[in-house]
Write an enzyme that holds these catalytic residues in place. Structure first.
Site, mmCIF file in Angstrom:
data_model
loop_
_atom_site.group_PDB
_atom_site.id
_atom_site.type_symbol
_atom_site.label_atom_id
_atom_site.label_comp_id
_atom_site.label_asym_id
_atom_site.label_seq_id
_atom_site.Cartn_x
_atom_site.Cartn_y
_atom_site.Cartn_z
ATOM 1 N N SER A 130 0.704 -1.095 -0.038
ATOM 2 C CA SER A 130 0.099 -0.013 0.042
ATOM 3 C C SER A 130 0.960 1.243 -0.061
ATOM 4 O O SER A 130 1.951 1.398 0.539
ATOM 5 C CB SER A 130 -0.893 -0.085 1.156
ATOM 6 N N GLN A 168 -0.144 -0.671 -4.754
ATOM 7 C CA GLN A 168 -1.080 -0.105 -4.688
ATOM 8 C C GLN A 168 -1.246 1.259 -4.526
ATOM 9 O O GLN A 168 -0.411 1.680 -3.731
ATOM 10 C CB GLN A 168 -2.188 -0.584 -3.464
ATOM 11 N N TYR A 170 -3.099 5.119 -4.087
ATOM 12 C CA TYR A 170 -3.657 6.220 -3.922
ATOM 13 C C TYR A 170 -3.173 7.435 -4.530
ATOM 14 O O TYR A 170 -2.097 7.902 -4.309
ATOM 15 C CB TYR A 170 -3.849 6.459 -2.543
ATOM 16 N N THR A 197 -6.636 2.259 -6.425
ATOM 17 C CA THR A 197 -7.801 2.176 -5.284
ATOM 18 C C THR A 197 -8.680 3.140 -5.992
ATOM 19 O O THR A 197 -8.204 4.291 -6.240
ATOM 20 C CB THR A 197 -7.360 2.229 -4.054
ATOM 21 N N ASP A 199 -12.212 2.785 -4.828
ATOM 22 C CA ASP A 199 -13.474 2.879 -3.810
ATOM 23 C C ASP A 199 -13.291 4.053 -2.630
ATOM 24 O O ASP A 199 -14.221 3.850 -1.815
ATOM 25 C CB ASP A 199 -13.364 1.565 -3.455
ATOM 26 N N HIS A 293 -13.269 -2.341 0.327
ATOM 27 C CA HIS A 293 -12.094 -1.910 1.699
ATOM 28 C C HIS A 293 -12.435 -2.597 2.791
ATOM 29 O O HIS A 293 -12.245 -1.836 3.988
ATOM 30 C CB HIS A 293 -12.650 -0.326 1.654
#
Length: 426
Positions: A130, A168, A170, A197, A199, A293
């Site tokens: 992440s 991942q 953001y 991502t 959602d 999530h």
């Protein structure tokens, strides 16, 4: 008697001890690991276990799996080995179970995502790192490369002996920061793809997390954020996620492609409807990741296993054109089996691996090994020994079929009313 002004005050008494953490060898199911997590510090437990508002989607992720029954086949020769091998975005893995992106692993264990990565490499499974990890991506890769027990990446065409990891993303409001992260990931040479991502353009309201004051020294180095407290509480997700760009839209997939080396696979994480699955395929992504999530974003969003059923009913061609990943509510090998029968290529575990991380790398390995063992047992008891043999006919979904939409259209099946613009006459 009054204290001398020069006297140093005594420190406050320590908090009462929490429940003792049971020995790792006594844990035989994912539920045992979840129970052991009650020994976490209050903030850590609140952050990891919390979900949005009333936690209905969080619970539905699990209960929907329980409502789907199995239809075992008998008198099949299942004496041979069970083959769990598959591929994710063209890279071979030993099991269809993978580590979903998780945030702030050092809240659980000092080695955080480095320990997760070493465990995944030893098991031969994929890890999705992440943007909100506790370490820079390069540090995690270095920890994996220095591990003494790397798994051979059979079928992989790059990355040396490493099982490829995925990153991942953001998207940052300052796009230049995201571009630098993507460039750094590409330079490592072992990142098998990017999971965007979609959602969580804003963070969901996670009330258990908000109620416990945050340690303001907690940082997420890749995101460049730190924990804080304000009038709304101490929610780590909300406060540390304020950098996320809520303007990201379908047109930005072209920007993402420009930031990546040609041919880098892109997956969309957070698809929750057939309509968006179809649009994602038409947009040319390489995979869709059905996820809500872990119930942490939008409460009363559909359970993810029901979204797989929606895709099967409304747009089955999606499974032939892209890989489909899923996470949310997976606690048993039977859950993994059911998702695979409904078309998932691979099944992610997020909270669970953090519960395993309570025991360090060894705990993560044991957690995944338990799920693998349960999956193998389920397959044999259903008369199959290879993932290629799984199909929807091995399931009875009648108990949840009425919850599955019948069309990929955005319209409600019968309510056709539309709100009139403000100021118009009735």
């Amino acid at each position: 008697m009054p204290e001398s002004p020069n006297r140093v005050a005594s420190p406050p008494p320590p908090p009462p001890p929490g429940p003792l953490k049971p020995p790792l060898h006594t844990l035989i199911s994912s539920h045992d690991f979840a129970a052991a997590a009650s020994a976490f510090p209050a903030k850590t437990y609140a952050f990891i276990s919390s979900a949005a508002t009333d936690c209905l989607t969080h619970r539905a992720n699990t209960t929907a799996y329980a409502a789907i029954g199995l239809r075992p086949r008998v008198l099949r020769d299942v004496s041979g080995p069970v083959d769990l091998g598959t591929s994710m975005l063209g890279r071979h893995v030993r099991s269809p179970i993978f580590c979903s992106p998780t945030s702030l692993g050092t809240l659980v264990h000092p080695d955080g995502e480095c320990a997760l990565g070493r465990a995944c490499q030893a098991l031969g499974i994929a890890q999705v790192v992440s943007t909100s990890a506790s370490f820079p991506l390069g540090d995690i890769v270095d920890a994996i490369r220095s591990s003494s027990t790397p798994a051979p990446a059979a079928g992989s065409d790059s990355g040396g002996d490493m099982i490829p990891i995925f990153f991942q993303l953001y998207v940052d409001k300052d796009r230049a920061k995201s571009e630098r992260l993507l460039a750094a990931a590409a330079a490592l040479g072992c990142v098998g793809g990017v999971f965007l991502t979609v959602d969580a353009p804003v963070m969901g309201k996670r009330e258990a997390d908000e109620r416990v004051r945050a340690d303001e020294s907690v940082r997420a180095p890749m995101a460049g954020t730190r924990a804080g407290n304000d009038g709304g509480g101490g929610g780590l997700g909300r406060i540390m996620g304020q950098y996320v760009d809520a303007s990201v839209a379908w047109a930005d997939l072209a920007w993402l492609r420009r930031c990546l080396p040609p041919g880098t696979p892109v997956a969309l994480k957070g698809v929750q409807t057939a309509a968006d699955a179809v649009r994602a395929v038409d947009a040319g992504v390489d995979a869709i990741f059905v996820s809500n999530h872990g119930g942490r974003s939008l409460d009363t969003a559909p359970a993810t296993i029901l979204v797989l059923l929606e895709l099967q009913r409304c747009c089955p061609h999606v499974f032939d054109r892209v890989q489909v990943f899923v996470d949310g509510g997976v606690a048993r090998g039977t859950d993994v089996f059911k998702a695979l029968c409904l078309g998932a290529t691979a099944v992610g575990v997020g909270r669970g691996v953090l519960y395993g991380l309570n025991y360090g790398e060894e705990g993560v390995r044991r957690y995944i090994e338990i799920l693998n063992e349960e999956l193998e047992t389920t397959m044999r008891l259903c008369g199959v020994t290879s993932l290629d043999e799984l199909h929807p006919g091995l399931l009875n979904t009648r108990a949840v079929d009425h919850l599955v939409p019948e069309s990929a259209a955005d319209d409600h099946p019968y309510a056709k009313w539309r709100r009139k613009p403000q100021g118009s006459k009735l």
